[in-house]
Scaffold this motif. Structure first.
Motif, mmCIF file in Angstrom:
data_model
loop_
_atom_site.group_PDB
_atom_site.id
_atom_site.type_symbol
_atom_site.label_atom_id
_atom_site.label_comp_id
_atom_site.label_asym_id
_atom_site.label_seq_id
_atom_site.Cartn_x
_atom_site.Cartn_y
_atom_site.Cartn_z
ATOM 1 N N LEU A 47 0.816 -1.226 0.000
ATOM 2 C CA LEU A 47 0.000 0.000 0.000
ATOM 3 C C LEU A 47 0.850 1.277 0.000
ATOM 4 N N SER A 48 0.503 2.208 -0.907
ATOM 5 C CA SER A 48 1.228 3.479 -0.952
ATOM 6 C C SER A 48 0.462 4.517 -0.138
ATOM 7 N N GLU A 49 1.184 5.556 0.254
ATOM 8 C CA GLU A 49 0.562 6.640 1.024
ATOM 9 C C GLU A 49 -0.506 7.330 0.178
ATOM 10 N N ASP A 50 -0.257 7.403 -1.139
ATOM 11 C CA ASP A 50 -1.181 8.072 -2.044
ATOM 12 C C ASP A 50 -2.568 7.381 -2.031
ATOM 13 N N VAL A 51 -2.545 6.054 -2.097
ATOM 14 C CA VAL A 51 -3.822 5.309 -2.080
ATOM 15 C C VAL A 51 -4.515 5.513 -0.731
#
Ligand SMILES: NC(=O)c1ccc[n+]([C@@H]2O[C@H](COP(=O)([O-])OP(=O)(O)OC[C@H]3O[C@@H](n4cnc5c(N)ncnc54)[C@H](OP(=O)(O)O)[C@@H]3O)[C@@H](O)[C@H]2O)c1
Length: 285
Positions: free
Chosen positions: A141-145
């Motif tokens: 999981l990315s911070e953007d998502v």
């Protein structure tokens, strides 16, 4: 000429049968939609309703239902073409739309004023429906998502409800709010989608208690797996779903029916509750 027409029809019928069989093969079975709708005899006559994310799926069906019962409805979304198309489909002079990305909380007050102008008066009902389900996996999981999911599914609900209820309290307007959560909010979750839906259930309960003394009623709905674009389900010819006791997907029309009951005065003693509508998906045996 007649023969060509007959051949065309034959090919069309064959391809319809083929896509029907393919839908059974893909989903593993067949289930027919069952929709039963109640006529509330125009009880929303004169009521002004704001539905976030009403250009497709659940929000769209809620808009349709509320229009059919006399409401004046404003739907929002990020994509203007989708909004225009939805408005054409509903085709009512009591339906309005506004391009509005709810994840941007800096524009809430301006857009509430625009909503009031479009609706021709103060908002009486808010349906916090806009939501996104982005591709997400715990380990990658990315911070953007995370940010995109939280700002649309959770932060927007908090700030929009806060600003509108402040406005209502000042003017002694006894409004109603429905927050659309999900059955994901009742199951453990390690992805932001499910976690935002937990948020909404807790927020609905807290806000329900906080605002009831002002005559403002807040409740929520937790739909199960619903046949909408979010799950790549368009149309409802075959809604088979082996995951539920009902062996089918929920239909957005069914969520709309529940929303209609919850904003009616028949539900005035229900406070801060999120009602599950999922064909037995999360029921324990
Ligand atoms: N389908 C299911 O299985 C299911 C189950 C439980 C709960 N829910 C919840 O039900 C709600 C509606 O979902 P749906 O199934 O009807 O999905 P959908 O057909 O994809 O509709 C989502 C709506 O939200 C709008 N939207 C998304 N992001 C937005 C943003 N930042 N600002 C404004 N509008 C935005 C979309 O329009 P634009 O893309 O044009 O912005 C669209 O109108 C969501 O909260 C979802 O989490 C769905």
């Amino acid at each position: 000429m007649n023969v060509i027409k007959k051949i065309r029809n034959f090919v069309k019928n064959i391809s319809n049968v083929f896509s029907f069989l393919l839908s059974i093969y893909r989903s593993g079975g067949y289930s027919k939609p069952l929709i039963s709708q109640i006529n509330y005899n125009n009880i929303l006559n004169g009521k002004r309703i704001l539905i976030t994310g009403g250009s497709s799926g659940i929000g769209f069906e809620i808009a349709k239902k509320f229009i059919s019962q006399g409401g004046i409805v404003l739907i929002t979304g990020r994509n203007k073409n989708k909004l225009e198309e939805a408005s054409k489909k509903i085709n009512s002079d009591r339906l309005f739309y506004l391009e509005w990305d709810v994840s941007d909380i800096s524009i809430i007050n301006d857009n509430l004023m625009k909503s009031k102008d479009l609706l021709g008066g103060n908002i009486d009902v808010l349906i916090n429906n806009a939501g996104v389900l982005l591709k997400q996996d715990f380990f990658s999981l990315s911070e953007d998502v995370w940010e995109k999911t939280y700002s649309t599914n959770s932060k927007s609900v908090f700030f929009l409800s806060k600003e509108l209820s402040k406005f209502w309290i000042k003017r002694k307007i006894q409004g109603k709010i429905i927050n659309i959560s999900s059955t994901s909010g009742y199951c453990g979750s390690i992805i932001p989608y499910g976690m935002t839906k937990w948020d909404i259930i807790g927020f609905t309960e807290g806000l329900g208690k906080k605002l009831y003394p002002y005559g403002i009623i807040v409740n929520g709905i937790a739909p199960g797996r619903t046949a909408t674009e979010m799950l790549n389900r368009k149309g409802n010819e075959n809604i088979y779903d082996p995951m539920t006791s009902a062996k089918r997907y929920c239909l957005p029309e069914e969520v709309a029916e529940l929303a209609m009951f919850l904003i009616s005065d028949a539900a005035n003693f229900i406070v801060g509750q999120t009602i599950v509508c999922d064909g037995g998906y999360i029921a324990r045996s």
